[in-house]
Write a protein that holds these residues in place. Structure first.
Motif, PDB file in Angstrom:
ATOM      1  N   ARG A 155      45.742  47.250  32.604  1.00 23.51           N
ATOM      2  CA  ARG A 155      46.886  48.192  32.431  1.00 23.51           C
ATOM      3  C   ARG A 155      46.414  48.947  31.001  1.00 23.51           C
ATOM      4  O   ARG A 155      46.338  48.397  30.061  1.00 23.51           O
ATOM      5  N   ILE A 156      46.954  50.299  30.796  1.00 25.41           N
ATOM      6  CA  ILE A 156      46.953  50.885  29.757  1.00 25.41           C
ATOM      7  C   ILE A 156      48.348  50.585  29.223  1.00 25.41           C
ATOM      8  O   ILE A 156      49.305  49.772  29.405  1.00 25.41           O
ATOM      9  N   ALA A 157      48.644  51.014  27.677  1.00 28.25           N
ATOM     10  CA  ALA A 157      49.847  50.542  26.932  1.00 28.25           C
ATOM     11  C   ALA A 157      51.245  50.972  27.583  1.00 28.25           C
ATOM     12  O   ALA A 157      52.206  50.002  27.608  1.00 28.25           O
ATOM     13  N   ASP A 158      51.466  51.919  28.641  1.00 25.30           N
ATOM     14  CA  ASP A 158      52.334  52.043  29.168  1.00 25.30           C
ATOM     15  C   ASP A 158      52.716  51.242  30.495  1.00 25.30           C
ATOM     16  O   ASP A 158      53.656  51.359  31.565  1.00 25.30           O
ATOM     17  N   GLY A 159      51.829  50.450  30.847  1.00 29.38           N
ATOM     18  CA  GLY A 159      51.637  49.589  31.955  1.00 29.38           C
ATOM     19  C   GLY A 159      51.235  50.136  33.457  1.00 29.38           C
ATOM     20  O   GLY A 159      50.925  49.398  34.296  1.00 29.38           O
ATOM     21  N   THR A 160      50.696  51.346  33.108  1.00 28.14           N
ATOM     22  CA  THR A 160      50.032  52.012  34.263  1.00 28.14           C
ATOM     23  C   THR A 160      48.501  51.102  34.507  1.00 28.14           C
ATOM     24  O   THR A 160      47.626  51.052  33.646  1.00 28.14           O
ATOM     25  N   PRO A 161      48.282  50.787  35.882  1.00 30.16           N
ATOM     26  CA  PRO A 161      47.131  50.059  36.209  1.00 30.16           C
ATOM     27  C   PRO A 161      45.759  51.010  36.184  1.00 30.16           C
ATOM     28  O   PRO A 161      46.037  52.352  36.741  1.00 30.16           O
ATOM     29  N   VAL A 162      44.724  50.775  35.405  1.00 34.88           N
ATOM     30  CA  VAL A 162      43.421  51.672  35.400  1.00 34.88           C
ATOM     31  C   VAL A 162      42.237  50.849  36.007  1.00 34.88           C
ATOM     32  O   VAL A 162      41.245  51.293  35.866  1.00 34.88           O
ATOM     33  N   GLY A 163      42.439  49.688  36.517  1.00 36.09           N
ATOM     34  CA  GLY A 163      41.607  48.975  37.067  1.00 36.09           C
ATOM     35  C   GLY A 163      42.068  47.676  37.625  1.00 36.09           C
ATOM     36  O   GLY A 163      43.103  47.011  37.469  1.00 36.09           O
ATOM     37  N   PHE A 164      41.243  46.957  38.724  1.00 35.68           N
ATOM     38  CA  PHE A 164      41.698  45.778  39.233  1.00 35.68           C
ATOM     39  C   PHE A 164      40.628  45.071  39.800  1.00 35.68           C
ATOM     40  O   PHE A 164      39.586  45.449  40.041  1.00 35.68           O
ATOM     41  N   ILE A 165      40.787  43.809  40.167  1.00 38.19           N
ATOM     42  CA  ILE A 165      39.935  42.935  41.004  1.00 38.19           C
ATOM     43  C   ILE A 165      40.693  42.183  42.026  1.00 38.19           C
ATOM     44  O   ILE A 165      41.615  41.370  41.468  1.00 38.19           O
ATOM     45  N   THR A 166      40.378  42.169  43.086  1.00 38.23           N
ATOM     46  CA  THR A 166      41.125  41.292  44.154  1.00 38.23           C
ATOM     47  C   THR A 166      40.219  40.245  44.508  1.00 38.23           C
ATOM     48  O   THR A 166      39.058  40.490  44.872  1.00 38.23           O
ATOM     49  N   ALA A 167      40.771  38.825  44.615  1.00 43.30           N
ATOM     50  CA  ALA A 167      40.051  37.887  44.798  1.00 43.30           C
ATOM     51  C   ALA A 167      40.892  36.817  45.487  1.00 43.30           C
ATOM     52  O   ALA A 167      42.106  36.729  45.355  1.00 43.30           O
ATOM     53  N   TYR A 168      40.364  35.902  46.099  1.00 40.08           N
ATOM     54  CA  TYR A 168      40.903  34.658  46.441  1.00 40.08           C
ATOM     55  C   TYR A 168      39.740  33.402  46.567  1.00 40.08           C
ATOM     56  O   TYR A 168      38.692  33.409  46.363  1.00 40.08           O
ATOM     57  N   LEU A 169      40.673  32.193  46.482  1.00 39.70           N
ATOM     58  CA  LEU A 169      40.056  30.884  46.746  1.00 39.70           C
ATOM     59  C   LEU A 169      39.681  30.815  48.259  1.00 39.70           C
ATOM     60  O   LEU A 169      40.350  30.811  49.159  1.00 39.70           O
ATOM     61  N   ARG A 170      38.438  30.468  48.262  1.00 39.22           N
ATOM     62  CA  ARG A 170      37.964  30.194  49.649  1.00 39.22           C
ATOM     63  C   ARG A 170      38.591  28.897  50.266  1.00 39.22           C
ATOM     64  O   ARG A 170      38.557  28.063  49.691  1.00 39.22           O
ATOM     65  N   PRO A 171      39.291  29.214  51.374  1.00 36.93           N
ATOM     66  CA  PRO A 171      39.947  27.965  52.064  1.00 36.93           C
ATOM     67  C   PRO A 171      39.169  26.854  52.105  1.00 36.93           C
ATOM     68  O   PRO A 171      39.487  25.676  52.101  1.00 36.93           O
ATOM     69  N   ASP A 172      37.881  26.844  52.714  1.00 42.55           N
ATOM     70  CA  ASP A 172      36.859  25.751  53.063  1.00 42.55           C
ATOM     71  C   ASP A 172      36.217  25.646  51.861  1.00 42.55           C
ATOM     72  O   ASP A 172      35.629  24.221  51.757  1.00 42.55           O
ATOM     73  N   ARG A 173      36.117  26.043  50.297  1.00 38.05           N
ATOM     74  CA  ARG A 173      35.686  25.894  49.379  1.00 38.05           C
ATOM     75  C   ARG A 173      36.636  26.149  48.198  1.00 38.05           C
ATOM     76  O   ARG A 173      36.295  27.079  47.832  1.00 38.05           O
ATOM     77  N   PRO A 174      37.432  25.520  48.163  1.00 35.94           N
ATOM     78  CA  PRO A 174      38.469  25.898  47.064  1.00 35.94           C
ATOM     79  C   PRO A 174      38.117  25.724  45.579  1.00 35.94           C
ATOM     80  O   PRO A 174      38.759  26.579  44.810  1.00 35.94           O
ATOM     81  N   GLY A 175      36.859  25.524  45.307  1.00 41.29           N
ATOM     82  CA  GLY A 175      36.181  25.670  43.834  1.00 41.29           C
ATOM     83  C   GLY A 175      35.532  26.884  43.691  1.00 41.29           C
ATOM     84  O   GLY A 175      34.973  27.141  42.794  1.00 41.29           O
ATOM     85  N   THR A 176      35.531  27.747  44.695  1.00 40.89           N
ATOM     86  CA  THR A 176      34.872  29.132  45.041  1.00 40.89           C
ATOM     87  C   THR A 176      35.729  30.134  44.886  1.00 40.89           C
ATOM     88  O   THR A 176      36.661  30.191  45.803  1.00 40.89           O
TER      89      THR A 176
END
Length: 177
Positions: free
Chosen positions: A54-75
């Motif tokens: 986010r920039i100073a006013d809170g507007t998103p300027v980038g992102f990463i979406t990710a999740y923990l693998r259910p069958d490999r929770p350390g990944t």
């Protein structure tokens, strides 16, 4: 911190960020665009394993979406990485990836990271190869889904990049070049 990203902070996404994440993904011109609804769900259900810049006013300027693998929770599986065009070339994607890794290693005990990259996506290949180097980790490549697996027409294969092990604390390695 990599590049000139001092005017940007990273944190967990919130549901209110969903529309901006969808726009950034749409404007990227390269990502497979998911429904706007899916970005709202990512911000609600996977905020703990995703990151927004986010920039100073809170507007998103980038992102990463990710999740923990259910069958490999350390990944941690990284689904999408996107940076608004006006913030590209400043090392923001690398910073978000480092910040996210540090958080999920500490909070979830993550020891490895996976992502898929289509052949020819050199920006993503460089991002994840440099992440592995910074963290003193190895990278293995295998085809996860071949072109024959996609029912909706021609699609490049998705190559799995498996990175690990990640050090406790998730910080870049002092020995990395």
């Amino acid at each position: 911190m990599t590049g000139n990203t001092g005017d940007v902070r990273t944190d967990r996404p919130e549901v209110a960020d969903g529309a901006a994440l969808w726009r950034i993904a749409k404007d990227s011109g390269t990502l497979d665009l998911n429904s706007s609804y899916s970005y709202l769900l990512w911000c609600r259900d996977f905020a703990g394993t995703s990151v927004v810049a986010r920039i100073a006013d809170g507007t998103p300027v980038g992102f990463i979406t990710a999740y923990l693998r259910p069958d490999r929770p350390g990944t941690l599986l990284v689904w999408q990485v996107a940076v608004d065009a006006s913030y590209r070339g400043r090392g923001l994607a690398a910073r978000m990836l480092d910040d996210l890794a540090a958080r999920v290693v500490t909070e979830h005990g993550v020891t490895g990271l996976e992502t898929t990259i289509s052949p020819g996506n050199t920006a993503s290949e460089r991002l994840f190869a440099s992440f592995a180097r910074r963290h003193g980790a190895t990278v293995e490549h295998t085809v996860l889904f071949g072109t024959d697996r996609f029912p909706d027409g021609p699609h490049d294969p998705e190559v799995l990049h498996r990175i690990g092990p990640l050090a406790a604390g998730g910080a870049p390695s002092a020995h990395a070049a």
